[in-house]
Design a protein around this motif. Structure first.
Motif, PDB file in Angstrom:
ATOM      1  N   GLN A  79       0.793  -1.208   0.019  1.00 42.21           N
ATOM      2  CA  GLN A  79      -0.051   0.042   0.045  1.00 42.21           C
ATOM      3  C   GLN A  79       0.824   1.163   0.099  1.00 42.21           C
ATOM      4  OE1 GLN A  79      -2.745   0.334   3.234  1.00 42.21           O
ATOM      5  NE2 GLN A  79      -3.995   1.792   2.149  1.00 42.21           N
ATOM      6  N   LEU A  80       2.066   1.144   0.726  1.00 52.56           N
ATOM      7  CA  LEU A  80       3.057   2.421   0.851  1.00 52.56           C
ATOM      8  C   LEU A  80       3.437   2.535  -0.553  1.00 52.56           C
ATOM      9  CD1 LEU A  80       4.201   4.517   2.204  1.00 52.56           C
ATOM     10  CD2 LEU A  80       6.171   2.959   2.976  1.00 52.56           C
ATOM     11  N   ALA A  81       3.915   1.646  -1.068  1.00 51.90           N
ATOM     12  CA  ALA A  81       4.616   1.518  -2.483  1.00 51.90           C
ATOM     13  C   ALA A  81       3.652   1.954  -3.538  1.00 51.90           C
ATOM     14  CB  ALA A  81       5.043   0.324  -2.838  1.00 51.90           C
ATOM     15  N   LEU A  82       2.408   1.584  -3.508  1.00 56.30           N
ATOM     16  CA  LEU A  82       1.381   2.050  -4.488  1.00 56.30           C
ATOM     17  C   LEU A  82       1.014   3.449  -4.219  1.00 56.30           C
ATOM     18  CD1 LEU A  82      -1.191  -0.897  -4.295  1.00 56.30           C
ATOM     19  CD2 LEU A  82      -0.014  -0.128  -6.320  1.00 56.30           C
ATOM     20  N   THR A  83       0.971   3.871  -3.107  1.00 54.26           N
ATOM     21  CA  THR A  83       0.945   5.674  -2.746  1.00 54.26           C
ATOM     22  C   THR A  83       1.933   6.346  -3.282  1.00 54.26           C
ATOM     23  OG1 THR A  83      -0.321   5.013  -0.593  1.00 54.26           O
ATOM     24  CG2 THR A  83       0.547   7.185  -0.792  1.00 54.26           C
ATOM     25  N   GLU A  84       3.184   5.667  -3.255  1.00 48.53           N
ATOM     26  CA  GLU A  84       4.377   6.613  -3.650  1.00 48.53           C
ATOM     27  C   GLU A  84       4.117   6.487  -5.047  1.00 48.53           C
ATOM     28  OE1 GLU A  84       7.533   4.476  -2.009  1.00 48.53           O
ATOM     29  OE2 GLU A  84       7.273   5.153  -0.062  1.00 48.53           O
ATOM     30  N   ASN A  85       3.857   5.477  -5.631  1.00 42.45           N
ATOM     31  CA  ASN A  85       3.625   5.410  -7.152  1.00 42.45           C
ATOM     32  C   ASN A  85       2.648   6.484  -7.768  1.00 42.45           C
ATOM     33  OD1 ASN A  85       5.784   3.588  -7.621  1.00 42.45           O
ATOM     34  ND2 ASN A  85       4.440   1.748  -7.434  1.00 42.45           N
TER      35      ASN A  85
END
Length: 96
Positions: free
Chosen positions: A45-51
């Motif tokens: 979820q954190l990676a998706l938010t950053e992307n």
């Protein structure tokens, strides 16, 4: 006869205790896997938010570039001289 009945109940009790221990062990393992999965989901979820944030920034930069090109095109069509500008941060190296 009563002694045999007691021995049978004690045997069943021991078997039930063993089954409960195995079930408890499986439950603990399952909870550990769930914790790992939750951590992996949070990381994803954190990676998706950053992307998503990077995508939004790229979209804004593209929109800004398109606006600048449109303004330049309108100036060229109007026959106005175009003043040189400073290189854009992150753009190509200034060849001038």
């Amino acid at each position: 006869m009563l002694i045999k009945r007691i021995e049978m109940v004690e045997g069943e009790n021991a078997k039930t205790v063993q089954e409960l221990e195995q079930t408890n062990k499986k439950l603990v393992e399952t909870l550990e896997r769930l914790d790992q999965t939750e951590t992996q989901l949070q990381e994803a979820q954190l990676a998706l938010t950053e992307n998503y944030e990077e995508l939004q920034t790229a979209k804004q930069e593209a929109a800004d570039a398109q606006l600048a090109l449109t303004e330049l095109y309108e100036l060229v069509l109007a026959g106005q001289p175009v003043a040189p500008t400073e290189p854009v941060v992150g753009g190509e190296i200034d060849n001038g």
